[in-house]
Design a protein around this motif. Sequence first.
Motif, PDB file in Angstrom:
ATOM      1  N   ALA A 244      -3.137  -2.034 -13.949  1.00 21.15           N
ATOM      2  CA  ALA A 244      -2.084  -2.801 -14.080  1.00 21.15           C
ATOM      3  C   ALA A 244      -1.074  -2.506 -12.906  1.00 21.15           C
ATOM      4  O   ALA A 244      -0.396  -3.528 -12.258  1.00 21.15           O
ATOM      5  CB  ALA A 244      -1.110  -2.736 -15.324  1.00 21.15           C
ATOM      6  N   ALA A 245      -0.909  -1.361 -12.317  1.00 19.92           N
ATOM      7  CA  ALA A 245      -0.130  -1.067 -11.383  1.00 19.92           C
ATOM      8  C   ALA A 245      -0.545  -1.709  -9.901  1.00 19.92           C
ATOM      9  O   ALA A 245      -0.039  -2.233  -9.180  1.00 19.92           O
ATOM     10  CB  ALA A 245       0.207   0.468 -11.073  1.00 19.92           C
ATOM     11  N   LEU A 246      -1.826  -1.560  -9.845  1.00 18.64           N
ATOM     12  CA  LEU A 246      -2.611  -2.286  -8.647  1.00 18.64           C
ATOM     13  C   LEU A 246      -2.389  -3.641  -8.761  1.00 18.64           C
ATOM     14  O   LEU A 246      -2.441  -4.307  -7.694  1.00 18.64           O
ATOM     15  CB  LEU A 246      -3.886  -1.545  -8.296  1.00 18.64           C
ATOM     16  CG  LEU A 246      -4.219  -0.668  -7.622  1.00 18.64           C
ATOM     17  CD1 LEU A 246      -3.500   0.676  -8.060  1.00 18.64           C
ATOM     18  CD2 LEU A 246      -5.389  -0.191  -7.341  1.00 18.64           C
ATOM     19  N   GLN A 247      -2.612  -4.305  -9.919  1.00 18.95           N
ATOM     20  CA  GLN A 247      -2.774  -5.529  -9.922  1.00 18.95           C
ATOM     21  C   GLN A 247      -1.289  -6.178  -9.565  1.00 18.95           C
ATOM     22  O   GLN A 247      -1.397  -7.480  -9.266  1.00 18.95           O
ATOM     23  CB  GLN A 247      -3.352  -6.109 -11.186  1.00 18.95           C
ATOM     24  CG  GLN A 247      -4.678  -5.866 -11.522  1.00 18.95           C
ATOM     25  CD  GLN A 247      -5.237  -5.945 -12.859  1.00 18.95           C
ATOM     26  OE1 GLN A 247      -4.358  -5.625 -13.896  1.00 18.95           O
ATOM     27  NE2 GLN A 247      -6.567  -6.058 -13.274  1.00 18.95           N
ATOM     28  N   GLU A 248      -0.178  -5.691  -9.993  1.00 17.95           N
ATOM     29  CA  GLU A 248       1.078  -6.124  -9.882  1.00 17.95           C
ATOM     30  C   GLU A 248       1.286  -6.307  -8.442  1.00 17.95           C
ATOM     31  O   GLU A 248       1.723  -7.306  -7.705  1.00 17.95           O
ATOM     32  CB  GLU A 248       2.190  -5.121 -10.510  1.00 17.95           C
ATOM     33  CG  GLU A 248       3.459  -5.492 -10.177  1.00 17.95           C
ATOM     34  CD  GLU A 248       4.616  -4.654 -10.781  1.00 17.95           C
ATOM     35  OE1 GLU A 248       5.887  -4.972 -10.846  1.00 17.95           O
ATOM     36  OE2 GLU A 248       4.312  -3.671 -11.241  1.00 17.95           O
ATOM     37  N   GLN A 249       0.843  -5.154  -7.521  1.00 15.42           N
ATOM     38  CA  GLN A 249       1.051  -5.289  -5.807  1.00 15.42           C
ATOM     39  C   GLN A 249       0.014  -6.176  -5.394  1.00 15.42           C
ATOM     40  O   GLN A 249       0.219  -6.773  -4.388  1.00 15.42           O
ATOM     41  CB  GLN A 249       0.708  -3.726  -5.515  1.00 15.42           C
ATOM     42  CG  GLN A 249       1.885  -2.860  -6.071  1.00 15.42           C
ATOM     43  CD  GLN A 249       3.193  -3.335  -5.891  1.00 15.42           C
ATOM     44  OE1 GLN A 249       3.680  -3.781  -4.876  1.00 15.42           O
ATOM     45  NE2 GLN A 249       3.889  -3.314  -7.098  1.00 15.42           N
TER      46      GLN A 249
ATOM     47  N   LEU B   1       0.808  -1.118  -0.166  1.00  8.27           N
ATOM     48  CA  LEU B   1      -0.197   0.023   0.090  1.00  8.27           C
ATOM     49  C   LEU B   1       1.011   1.274   0.091  1.00  8.27           C
ATOM     50  O   LEU B   1       0.547   2.236  -0.797  1.00  8.27           O
ATOM     51  CB  LEU B   1      -0.998   0.094   1.328  1.00  8.27           C
ATOM     52  CG  LEU B   1      -2.266  -0.582   1.116  1.00  8.27           C
ATOM     53  CD1 LEU B   1      -2.203  -1.921   0.867  1.00  8.27           C
ATOM     54  CD2 LEU B   1      -3.074  -0.179   2.597  1.00  8.27           C
ATOM     55  N   GLN B   2       1.939   1.158   1.010  1.00  5.56           N
ATOM     56  CA  GLN B   2       2.906   2.283   0.939  1.00  5.56           C
ATOM     57  C   GLN B   2       3.465   2.482  -0.427  1.00  5.56           C
ATOM     58  O   GLN B   2       3.503   3.885  -0.859  1.00  5.56           O
ATOM     59  CB  GLN B   2       3.738   2.205   1.864  1.00  5.56           C
ATOM     60  CG  GLN B   2       4.638   3.361   2.345  1.00  5.56           C
ATOM     61  CD  GLN B   2       3.819   4.609   2.697  1.00  5.56           C
ATOM     62  OE1 GLN B   2       3.216   4.347   3.727  1.00  5.56           O
ATOM     63  NE2 GLN B   2       3.896   5.682   1.995  1.00  5.56           N
ATOM     64  N   TYR B   3       3.998   1.686  -1.086  1.00 14.79           N
ATOM     65  CA  TYR B   3       4.770   1.631  -2.388  1.00 14.79           C
ATOM     66  C   TYR B   3       3.522   2.317  -3.489  1.00 14.79           C
ATOM     67  O   TYR B   3       4.151   3.090  -4.250  1.00 14.79           O
ATOM     68  CB  TYR B   3       5.168   0.330  -2.804  1.00 14.79           C
ATOM     69  CG  TYR B   3       5.582   0.184  -4.156  1.00 14.79           C
ATOM     70  CD1 TYR B   3       6.785   0.482  -4.485  1.00 14.79           C
ATOM     71  CD2 TYR B   3       4.832  -0.053  -5.328  1.00 14.79           C
ATOM     72  CE1 TYR B   3       7.546   0.683  -5.683  1.00 14.79           C
ATOM     73  CE2 TYR B   3       5.319  -0.032  -6.583  1.00 14.79           C
ATOM     74  CZ  TYR B   3       6.518  -0.008  -7.212  1.00 14.79           C
ATOM     75  OH  TYR B   3       7.207   0.358  -8.123  1.00 14.79           O
ATOM     76  N   LEU B   4       2.491   1.713  -3.501  1.00 15.40           N
ATOM     77  CA  LEU B   4       1.576   2.271  -4.390  1.00 15.40           C
ATOM     78  C   LEU B   4       1.185   3.788  -4.173  1.00 15.40           C
ATOM     79  O   LEU B   4       1.024   4.645  -5.007  1.00 15.40           O
ATOM     80  CB  LEU B   4       0.245   1.612  -4.257  1.00 15.40           C
ATOM     81  CG  LEU B   4       0.251   0.178  -5.143  1.00 15.40           C
ATOM     82  CD1 LEU B   4      -1.095  -0.648  -4.790  1.00 15.40           C
ATOM     83  CD2 LEU B   4       0.289   0.502  -6.673  1.00 15.40           C
ATOM     84  N   SER B   5       0.968   4.072  -2.999  1.00 15.46           N
ATOM     85  CA  SER B   5       0.817   5.549  -2.645  1.00 15.46           C
ATOM     86  C   SER B   5       1.989   6.537  -2.875  1.00 15.46           C
ATOM     87  O   SER B   5       1.543   7.697  -3.300  1.00 15.46           O
ATOM     88  CB  SER B   5       0.344   5.710  -1.089  1.00 15.46           C
ATOM     89  OG  SER B   5       1.234   5.333  -0.173  1.00 15.46           O
ATOM     90  N   ASP B   6       2.969   5.948  -2.869  1.00 15.39           N
ATOM     91  CA  ASP B   6       4.246   6.637  -3.020  1.00 15.39           C
ATOM     92  C   ASP B   6       4.267   6.857  -4.756  1.00 15.39           C
ATOM     93  O   ASP B   6       4.717   7.981  -5.019  1.00 15.39           O
ATOM     94  CB  ASP B   6       5.791   6.281  -2.515  1.00 15.39           C
ATOM     95  CG  ASP B   6       5.827   6.301  -1.177  1.00 15.39           C
ATOM     96  OD1 ASP B   6       4.896   6.974  -0.436  1.00 15.39           O
ATOM     97  OD2 ASP B   6       6.621   5.571  -0.487  1.00 15.39           O
ATOM     98  N   GLN B   7       4.177   5.687  -5.258  1.00 17.99           N
ATOM     99  CA  GLN B   7       4.038   5.796  -6.771  1.00 17.99           C
ATOM    100  C   GLN B   7       3.212   6.601  -7.458  1.00 17.99           C
ATOM    101  O   GLN B   7       3.541   7.476  -8.450  1.00 17.99           O
ATOM    102  CB  GLN B   7       4.398   4.330  -7.464  1.00 17.99           C
ATOM    103  CG  GLN B   7       5.677   3.644  -6.772  1.00 17.99           C
ATOM    104  CD  GLN B   7       6.789   4.117  -7.474  1.00 17.99           C
ATOM    105  OE1 GLN B   7       6.923   4.289  -8.577  1.00 17.99           O
ATOM    106  NE2 GLN B   7       7.768   4.396  -6.703  1.00 17.99           N
ATOM    107  N   LEU B   8       1.915   6.294  -6.969  1.00 21.53           N
ATOM    108  CA  LEU B   8       0.863   7.397  -7.697  1.00 21.53           C
ATOM    109  C   LEU B   8       0.579   8.469  -6.994  1.00 21.53           C
ATOM    110  O   LEU B   8      -0.008   9.276  -7.904  1.00 21.53           O
ATOM    111  CB  LEU B   8      -0.620   6.281  -7.642  1.00 21.53           C
ATOM    112  CG  LEU B   8      -0.486   4.985  -8.027  1.00 21.53           C
ATOM    113  CD1 LEU B   8      -1.759   3.921  -7.632  1.00 21.53           C
ATOM    114  CD2 LEU B   8      -0.206   4.729  -9.563  1.00 21.53           C
ATOM    115  N   GLY B   9       0.942   8.739  -5.870  1.00 24.33           N
ATOM    116  CA  GLY B   9       0.849  10.026  -5.223  1.00 24.33           C
ATOM    117  C   GLY B   9      -0.777  10.184  -4.624  1.00 24.33           C
ATOM    118  O   GLY B   9      -0.941  11.071  -4.104  1.00 24.33           O
TER     119      GLY B   9
END
Length: 264
Positions: A246-251, A101-109
Motif C-alpha cells: 500500500a505504501a509503494l502503491q501510493e507513491q 523513491l527517496q521518500y519511500l527509502s526514508d520511510q521504510l528504511g
Amino acid sequence: MSSDADVEPGQTSTVRALSRAFQVLRALALEQERGMRLIDVVRHTQLSRPTVHRILQALIDESAVEQDAATRRYRVGAEISLLALARPSRVPLRKIAEPYLQYLSDQLGDTVFLTIQSGRDSVCLDRRLGSFPVKVMSIDIGTRRPLGVGVAGVMLMAALPEAEVEHLLNLNAARLAAIDQEIEVIKQRIEQAQRLGYAYVANGVTKGTSALSVPIWGPEGDIIAALSVTAISGNLLPEDAPRIAAALQEQATAITRRLAQASG
C-alpha cells in the motif's frame, strides 16, 4: 515483422549475425562491471563457442565489448554508452520518480528500486538506499535481468497479454535455464501478482532477502515501470506485504500523475 523471405539474397546471414551480436551483448549486460567468462556467454546464448568467440572479437574491434586483461572476462564496452547519448529524450521517468523513491527509502528504511522493461529484459533505472543499518544492494543501476527474474521482472509482465508473456519467456528460455529459473514457476508468480496487485517473494534472488514490487501504470493501461523494495528477510515478512504494498502503491500513483502532467 519481416522474415528471411523479405531479406534480399545474401543478406540473411548478415541479419542473423546482428541478432547474435545483440544476444551476446544482452548476456554481457547481466554481469556489468564483473564481466563474464566465455563459457558463461556460451551458456546464456546457446551459441557455439567458436561463434561466440568470433562475435566477441568483432565487438571488441568496434569498442562495443571490452576484455579484462587480468581476468579474461568480457563486459559491455564504452562505445555502447556513447551511442546511447544520441537517443532522443522522452518523458523523464527517472527524474520525476526521484523524490518518491527517496521518500519511500526514508520511510521504510530499506532499499527502493525503479525498474523498466527493455525488450526481453528488466533494467534497474534508479535505486535509493534506506537508513536501516544492514542495506540490501541486490542490484546496481543499469543491471539487466531476463524478464520474470525478481519481483520487478514479474511485475512488469503482469499486464502483458498471455501470448506476449509466453513469447518473452520462450525467447529467454536459455538464459533462464542458465540461472536455474523455471518458466512454469515464473508464470505462477505472474498470476499471483495479477491477483494481488503486487509481486512478493519471501526469499529473493539475493539470499536472505525478501522483496516486493508494485506497478507504475501508463496512460494506456500498461505497466511502464515497477517500484520495488528489497529488505533483509526479517524486515519484510509475508504479514507485512499488504502494508508495504500500500505504501509503494501510493507513491506509484503519484508518479503516474506526475508523468501524465509532464506529457500533457
